[in-house]
Design a protein around this motif. Structure first.
Motif, PDB file in Angstrom:
ATOM      1  N   HIS A  32     -34.043  18.615  11.370  1.00 18.15           N
ATOM      2  CA  HIS A  32     -33.430  18.419  10.054  1.00 18.15           C
ATOM      3  C   HIS A  32     -32.933  16.999   9.850  1.00 18.15           C
ATOM      4  CE1 HIS A  32     -29.930  18.973  12.641  1.00 18.15           C
ATOM      5  NE2 HIS A  32     -29.194  18.425  11.692  1.00 18.15           N
ATOM      6  N   TYR A  33     -33.183  16.143  10.846  1.00 20.49           N
ATOM      7  CA  TYR A  33     -32.623  14.802  10.846  1.00 20.49           C
ATOM      8  C   TYR A  33     -33.698  13.723  10.786  1.00 20.49           C
ATOM      9  CZ  TYR A  33     -27.744  13.334  11.595  1.00 20.49           C
ATOM     10  OH  TYR A  33     -26.446  12.914  11.434  1.00 20.49           O
ATOM     11  N   VAL A  34     -34.885  14.095  10.302  1.00 21.10           N
ATOM     12  CA  VAL A  34     -36.000  13.139  10.339  1.00 21.10           C
ATOM     13  C   VAL A  34     -35.727  11.897   9.484  1.00 21.10           C
ATOM     14  CG1 VAL A  34     -37.754  14.863  10.878  1.00 21.10           C
ATOM     15  CG2 VAL A  34     -37.145  14.433   8.489  1.00 21.10           C
ATOM     16  N   TRP A  35     -34.851  12.034   8.504  1.00 17.10           N
ATOM     17  CA  TRP A  35     -34.531  10.918   7.619  1.00 17.10           C
ATOM     18  C   TRP A  35     -33.562   9.925   8.251  1.00 17.10           C
ATOM     19  CZ3 TRP A  35     -29.328  10.519   6.615  1.00 17.10           C
ATOM     20  CH2 TRP A  35     -28.561  11.670   6.856  1.00 17.10           C
ATOM     21  N   ALA A  36     -32.821  10.374   9.263  1.00 17.26           N
ATOM     22  CA  ALA A  36     -31.729   9.580   9.803  1.00 17.26           C
ATOM     23  C   ALA A  36     -32.176   8.247  10.416  1.00 17.26           C
ATOM     24  CB  ALA A  36     -30.929  10.403  10.818  1.00 17.26           C
ATOM     25  N   PRO A  37     -33.174   8.231  11.319  1.00 13.33           N
ATOM     26  CA  PRO A  37     -33.570   6.938  11.896  1.00 13.33           C
ATOM     27  C   PRO A  37     -34.029   5.931  10.847  1.00 13.33           C
ATOM     28  CG  PRO A  37     -34.479   8.744  13.185  1.00 13.33           C
ATOM     29  CD  PRO A  37     -33.919   9.343  11.945  1.00 13.33           C
ATOM     30  N   ILE A  38     -34.766   6.408   9.849  1.00 14.85           N
ATOM     31  CA  ILE A  38     -35.235   5.518   8.783  1.00 14.85           C
ATOM     32  C   ILE A  38     -34.055   4.962   8.003  1.00 14.85           C
ATOM     33  CG2 ILE A  38     -36.634   5.369   6.688  1.00 14.85           C
ATOM     34  CD1 ILE A  38     -38.351   7.628   7.835  1.00 14.85           C
ATOM     35  N   ALA A  39     -33.087   5.832   7.697  1.00 17.63           N
ATOM     36  CA  ALA A  39     -31.920   5.400   6.931  1.00 17.63           C
ATOM     37  C   ALA A  39     -31.086   4.385   7.712  1.00 17.63           C
ATOM     38  CB  ALA A  39     -31.066   6.615   6.566  1.00 17.63           C
ATOM     39  N   ILE A  40     -30.941   4.602   9.009  1.00 26.55           N
ATOM     40  CA  ILE A  40     -30.158   3.675   9.839  1.00 26.55           C
ATOM     41  C   ILE A  40     -30.810   2.293   9.852  1.00 26.55           C
ATOM     42  CG2 ILE A  40     -29.433   3.159  12.206  1.00 26.55           C
ATOM     43  CD1 ILE A  40     -29.142   6.233  12.577  1.00 26.55           C
ATOM     44  N   ILE A  41     -32.113   2.260  10.078  1.00 24.74           N
ATOM     45  CA  ILE A  41     -32.820   0.976  10.105  1.00 24.74           C
ATOM     46  C   ILE A  41     -32.748   0.299   8.746  1.00 24.74           C
ATOM     47  CG2 ILE A  41     -35.093  -0.098  10.362  1.00 24.74           C
ATOM     48  CD1 ILE A  41     -35.719   2.005  12.499  1.00 24.74           C
ATOM     49  N   ALA A  42     -32.899   1.076   7.672  1.00 25.61           N
ATOM     50  CA  ALA A  42     -32.849   0.505   6.327  1.00 25.61           C
ATOM     51  C   ALA A  42     -31.482  -0.118   6.054  1.00 25.61           C
ATOM     52  CB  ALA A  42     -33.160   1.575   5.289  1.00 25.61           C
ATOM     53  N   VAL A  43     -30.414   0.568   6.448  1.00 31.60           N
ATOM     54  CA  VAL A  43     -29.065   0.042   6.211  1.00 31.60           C
ATOM     55  C   VAL A  43     -28.822  -1.215   7.031  1.00 31.60           C
ATOM     56  CG1 VAL A  43     -26.618   0.513   6.659  1.00 31.60           C
ATOM     57  CG2 VAL A  43     -28.007   2.182   5.446  1.00 31.60           C
ATOM     58  N   MET A  44     -29.328  -1.247   8.252  1.00 30.70           N
ATOM     59  CA  MET A  44     -29.154  -2.444   9.079  1.00 30.70           C
ATOM     60  C   MET A  44     -29.919  -3.634   8.494  1.00 30.70           C
ATOM     61  SD  MET A  44     -27.034  -1.750  11.480  1.00 30.70           S
ATOM     62  CE  MET A  44     -27.267  -3.044  12.707  1.00 30.70           C
ATOM     63  N   ILE A  45     -31.077  -3.371   7.910  1.00 33.05           N
ATOM     64  CA  ILE A  45     -31.827  -4.435   7.241  1.00 33.05           C
ATOM     65  C   ILE A  45     -31.066  -4.930   6.008  1.00 33.05           C
ATOM     66  CG2 ILE A  45     -33.915  -4.953   5.919  1.00 33.05           C
ATOM     67  CD1 ILE A  45     -35.437  -3.094   7.805  1.00 33.05           C
ATOM     68  N   ILE A  46     -30.550  -3.989   5.224  1.00 38.05           N
ATOM     69  CA  ILE A  46     -29.793  -4.366   4.031  1.00 38.05           C
ATOM     70  C   ILE A  46     -28.556  -5.170   4.419  1.00 38.05           C
ATOM     71  CG2 ILE A  46     -28.453  -3.468   2.091  1.00 38.05           C
ATOM     72  CD1 ILE A  46     -30.395  -1.083   2.031  1.00 38.05           C
ATOM     73  N   ALA A  47     -27.909  -4.776   5.510  1.00 37.37           N
ATOM     74  CA  ALA A  47     -26.728  -5.513   5.963  1.00 37.37           C
ATOM     75  C   ALA A  47     -27.081  -6.949   6.315  1.00 37.37           C
ATOM     76  CB  ALA A  47     -26.104  -4.808   7.167  1.00 37.37           C
ATOM     77  N   ALA A  48     -28.191  -7.131   7.018  1.00 34.99           N
ATOM     78  CA  ALA A  48     -28.603  -8.484   7.406  1.00 34.99           C
ATOM     79  C   ALA A  48     -28.982  -9.328   6.195  1.00 34.99           C
ATOM     80  CB  ALA A  48     -29.784  -8.407   8.378  1.00 34.99           C
ATOM     81  N   MET A  49     -29.446  -8.695   5.131  1.00 35.20           N
ATOM     82  CA  MET A  49     -29.866  -9.447   3.946  1.00 35.20           C
ATOM     83  C   MET A  49     -28.716  -9.684   2.963  1.00 35.20           C
ATOM     84  SD  MET A  49     -33.660  -7.786   3.311  1.00 35.20           S
ATOM     85  CE  MET A  49     -34.227  -9.149   2.307  1.00 35.20           C
ATOM     86  N   THR A  50     -27.698  -8.815   2.989  1.00 34.58           N
ATOM     87  CA  THR A  50     -26.589  -8.972   2.044  1.00 34.58           C
ATOM     88  C   THR A  50     -25.431  -9.788   2.611  1.00 34.58           C
ATOM     89  OG1 THR A  50     -25.718  -6.811   2.747  1.00 34.58           O
ATOM     90  CG2 THR A  50     -27.099  -6.859   0.761  1.00 34.58           C
ATOM     91  N   LEU A  51     -25.284  -9.834   3.925  1.00 36.04           N
ATOM     92  CA  LEU A  51     -24.183 -10.603   4.499  1.00 36.04           C
ATOM     93  C   LEU A  51     -24.256 -12.093   4.141  1.00 36.04           C
ATOM     94  CD1 LEU A  51     -23.596  -8.956   7.982  1.00 36.04           C
ATOM     95  CD2 LEU A  51     -21.863  -9.361   6.217  1.00 36.04           C
ATOM     96  N   PRO A  52     -25.435 -12.738   4.244  1.00 37.40           N
ATOM     97  CA  PRO A  52     -25.488 -14.150   3.823  1.00 37.40           C
ATOM     98  C   PRO A  52     -25.120 -14.335   2.351  1.00 37.40           C
ATOM     99  CG  PRO A  52     -27.431 -13.582   5.118  1.00 37.40           C
ATOM    100  CD  PRO A  52     -26.718 -12.299   4.810  1.00 37.40           C
TER     101      PRO A  52
END
Length: 216
Positions: A32-52
């Protein structure tokens, strides 16, 4: 596009490491958690792009660090297993205090390292609870709110930095609200999704009011 290449690689790498490290502890392999790894990676990418972007938009020293600290507090408030979090929180809050008191701005890469740490501990602390993971991921909301202000050409008026800071405060409050309401639900992510929808609607409404007021 070239300026996004570096943050994209950093975010993808950081997200992949978090998923790899916390795969068994966060129960990320559950059906039931197949979305979780994708969501985690997506948020980490967004964090790296929004912090600057946050570093450019928030000119007050320590302001971006406050957003990361709020994210850490939101995670602590919504995960059921908080054991590993206090040392990470102490480091994040300590660096934030050092920036604010010393009027010193650390580079965005340092703040990303903080995000990596609190996300790793946060995913561990969710113990497989979907609503807690939603609350953990939604901690990025203040960064998204601040980054969104860069998509609109604005004049360097004296009030604009204050307006951006105001929206950042609203985003921080929203992430804490989600952490303490919907993200605490043990029955699923419905409550978390509803809470997030309310927070996003409120933020967008306030942003629209700011835009109309400025146009006048």
């Amino acid at each position: 596009m070239r300026r996004f290449a570096g943050p994209l690689v950093v975010g993808l790498t950081g997200g992949a490491i978090v998923v790899r490290q916390q795969w068994p502890y966060g129960r990320l392999g559950s059906p039931h958690y197949v979305w979780a790894p994708i969501a985690i990676i997506a948020v980490m990418i967004i964090a790296a792009m929004t912090l600057p972007v946050a570093h450019r938009q928030l000119t007050r020293p320590g302001a971006p660090a406050v957003l990361v600290s709020t994210w850490a507090a939101a995670i602590y408030g919504c995960v059921p297993e908080t054991g590993p979090l206090p040392p990470a929180l102490a480091m994040v809050f300590g660096l934030t205090a050092w920036e604010l008191l010393g009027r010193t701005a650390l580079p965005w890469q340092v703040h990303y390292a903080e995000v990596f740490l609190i996300m790793s501990m946060g995913v561990f602390g969710t113990a497989g609870r979907p609503s807690a993971l939603v609350g953990t991921l939604f901690g990025i909301w203040p960064l998204i709110v601040v980054a969104a202000t860069s998509f609109r050409r604005v004049t360097q008026s004296g009030s604009m930095p204050r307006r951006i800071e105001g929206l950042a405060v609203v985003g921080c409050i929203g992430s804490l609200v989600v952490a303490r309401t919907g993200a605490l639900a043990a029955s699923g992510i419905t409550q978390a999704a509803l809470s997030i929808a309310v927070v996003i609607a409120a933020t967008v409404t306030l942003a629209s009011i700011h835009a109309v007021a400025r146009a006048r």
